[in-house]
Design an enzyme around this catalytic site. Sequence first.
Site, mmCIF file in Angstrom:
data_model
loop_
_atom_site.group_PDB
_atom_site.id
_atom_site.type_symbol
_atom_site.label_atom_id
_atom_site.label_comp_id
_atom_site.label_asym_id
_atom_site.label_seq_id
_atom_site.Cartn_x
_atom_site.Cartn_y
_atom_site.Cartn_z
ATOM 1 N N TYR A 120 0.804 -1.216 0.000
ATOM 2 C CA TYR A 120 0.000 0.000 0.000
ATOM 3 C C TYR A 120 0.846 1.280 0.000
ATOM 4 O O TYR A 120 1.721 1.464 0.855
ATOM 5 C CB TYR A 120 -0.942 0.046 1.213
ATOM 6 N N SER B 52 -0.017 15.244 6.424
ATOM 7 C CA SER B 52 -0.819 14.396 5.536
ATOM 8 C C SER B 52 -2.308 14.684 5.715
ATOM 9 O O SER B 52 -2.778 14.881 6.838
ATOM 10 C CB SER B 52 -0.582 12.929 5.875
ATOM 11 N N CYS C 58 -4.204 17.214 4.997
ATOM 12 C CA CYS C 58 -4.633 18.547 5.452
ATOM 13 C C CYS C 58 -4.985 19.425 4.254
ATOM 14 O O CYS C 58 -4.986 20.649 4.362
ATOM 15 C CB CYS C 58 -3.542 19.234 6.251
ATOM 16 N N ARG D 123 -7.517 6.027 -2.330
ATOM 17 C CA ARG D 123 -6.656 6.897 -3.142
ATOM 18 C C ARG D 123 -6.961 6.835 -4.623
ATOM 19 O O ARG D 123 -7.495 5.845 -5.123
ATOM 20 C CB ARG D 123 -5.197 6.441 -2.958
HETATM 21 C C1 OXD Z 1 0.836 11.170 2.922
HETATM 22 C C2 OXD Z 1 0.662 10.993 1.470
HETATM 23 O O1 OXD Z 1 1.353 12.216 3.322
HETATM 24 O O2 OXD Z 1 0.238 9.917 1.037
HETATM 25 O O3 OXD Z 1 0.455 10.282 3.692
HETATM 26 O O4 OXD Z 1 0.983 11.925 0.734
HETATM 27 MN MN MN Z 2 2.050 13.453 1.765
#
Ligand code: OXD
Ligand code: MN
Length: 625
Positions: free
Chosen positions: A239, A290, A292, A407
């Site tokens: 992942y 992350s 945000c 994602r």
């Molecule tokens: C994270 C990303 O910061 O996937 O977790 O960018």
């Molecule tokens: Mn990131």
Amino acid sequence: MRRAIVEEHHILSGRYSMSISTMVRKQSPAPEGANAAVVSWVDEIAAITLPDDVVWCDGSAAEWDDLARGMVASGTLTRLNPEHRPYSFLARSDPHDVARVEDRTFICSAKEEDAGPTNNWREPGEMRTTLGRLFYGSMRGRTMYVLPFSMGPLGSPLAKLGVQVTDSPYVVASMGIMTRMGTVALGLFTDATEWVRAVHSVGAPLEDGQQDVAWPCNDTKYITHFPESREIWSFGSAYGGNALLAKKAFALRIASVIARDEGWLAEHMLIIKVTNPRGRVFHVAGAFPSACGKTNLAMMVPTIPGWTVETVGDDIAWLGIGADGRLRAINPEAGFFGVAPGTGFSTNRTAMDTIWGNTIFTNVALRDDGDVWWEGMSDKAPDHLTDWRGYSWTPASGRPAAHPNSRFTVAARQCPSISDDWEDPRGVVIDAIIFGGRRATNVPLVVEARDWEHGVYLGATISSERTAAAEGTLGELRRDPFAMAPFCGYNMADHWAHWLSIGAKLRKTGAVPRMFQVNWFRKAADGRFLWPGFGENSRVLEWMLDRVDGQVPAEESALGLVPRSSDLNLDGLDIADEDIAELFAIDKKSWLAEAESTERFFATFDGRVPASVQRQLAVLRQKLG
Ligand code: OXD
Ligand code: MN
């Protein structure tokens, strides 16, 4: 058994015996002209992991097609309805493999103090023994793919090369989107190239005839980094950042160490190009923890007339001092691995337009018409879906249809707001740097740092409420200096010292970018967000860039420079005066408590926090009175 382990340890220390390479059943030849050091390293890894086959990836569309076809056949990918989402796929991960695993992420520097208190440190020799055991034969029954790649525009002086080997075709397909991968990168290796070695295995060897699962992985996970030898070894997860090793592992953890050694910066930052109504162009880099809203800000559509925002990068920036003495930045990545939930037509239309097709979705929900859906994509959920685990779902199910860390993986060139200079090999000149976190209290909408040193303090004290991008308790406040807590490959206090030294160099050339702290997430006592965010954040950009442009004065506050009430452009925005006052309110008691918490945080660094950063804390206390 004991002998095998000792032998494996030697293998991982680079003292292995070539004879075992004969145990790889079939080895496709390396491409003609491939760099000898790369070829011999690939042989070395194959001799440890014992894949059935070794395939060198060329990065071509035909290769991607073959991989996708294979993964549809094996059940790893589901092809989406091309009428809605051309050439796009859905992957469902193992439900235990859904996010970065920070407690399984290790920095194996020679000295523990070089990893610092924000990292999990392991003694390198001990870790190599553990990895030797895990990786020995870990690719049996699988293909080992070899992915040469460039982080950054091909041939850019700011770019770096790496090679990842992996036994996951999903990782190959994703790395093909996220990096410049294949023949074009391999051709750039010379005997003088310093490149990063990245080994990835899902840790699920197959016995002869054993049926594979759709998402092979292992409950034992190790995401390990050897900063001195620029190596990454990742085991057990397929992942995101655990497995696409070019991203967090290379472009942040290992690159931050290379950057420290070479005098540049590898940061968890978006980069945007902003043009004001007078036609002046600015570039802004922004560090946010992350989830945000970095991707949203990177693709923002300003609500104020005459301003445009274009995208250079949404997650990582490599910044160095250019020949002209100015701070220049590249986006080392070639794609976006964005959080799907919360991305919708009203919040990030540009992202929605980017993922029209040619996209891999992971752990989102599947609509009955063969398209995808997630919370926040539209106001109303469809009446029926298949959720991220493959179960039937209705709005009455009482659980999210998409995983909160689901994602999309898509090429940056597909983004309608991609900037014309996003692949400029010299990098773009950075005019302003912003630091932000997700803070319900205390932190004002915007504050300008008094100078670079104060800016470094603002970066060092970023904190944020925990989100779903990593495992952990949601909502808990977490210190995330420079948004790099999970990503800095060395002692965070040394990272601050490094930032100070970059500032000192920039000051000599006279081109020091301005620094700002922002907080889009402050809440009223009744729990409401005080600021609308998204495109309205352009109002804050306007004030910051007018400051850079010398157009507006600012007011002193205990926290730094803040807008005069007349200077924040609120035209056409329906927001109460009291809410604006609350967005900038500085509560002395809460700030003194925050200063105390900062002091405790700094104390965890055993005296390594630079004096200048400590001084900023003293100044803050003094200004609070
Ligand atoms: C994270 C990303 O910061 O996937 O977790 O960018
Ligand atoms: Mn990131």
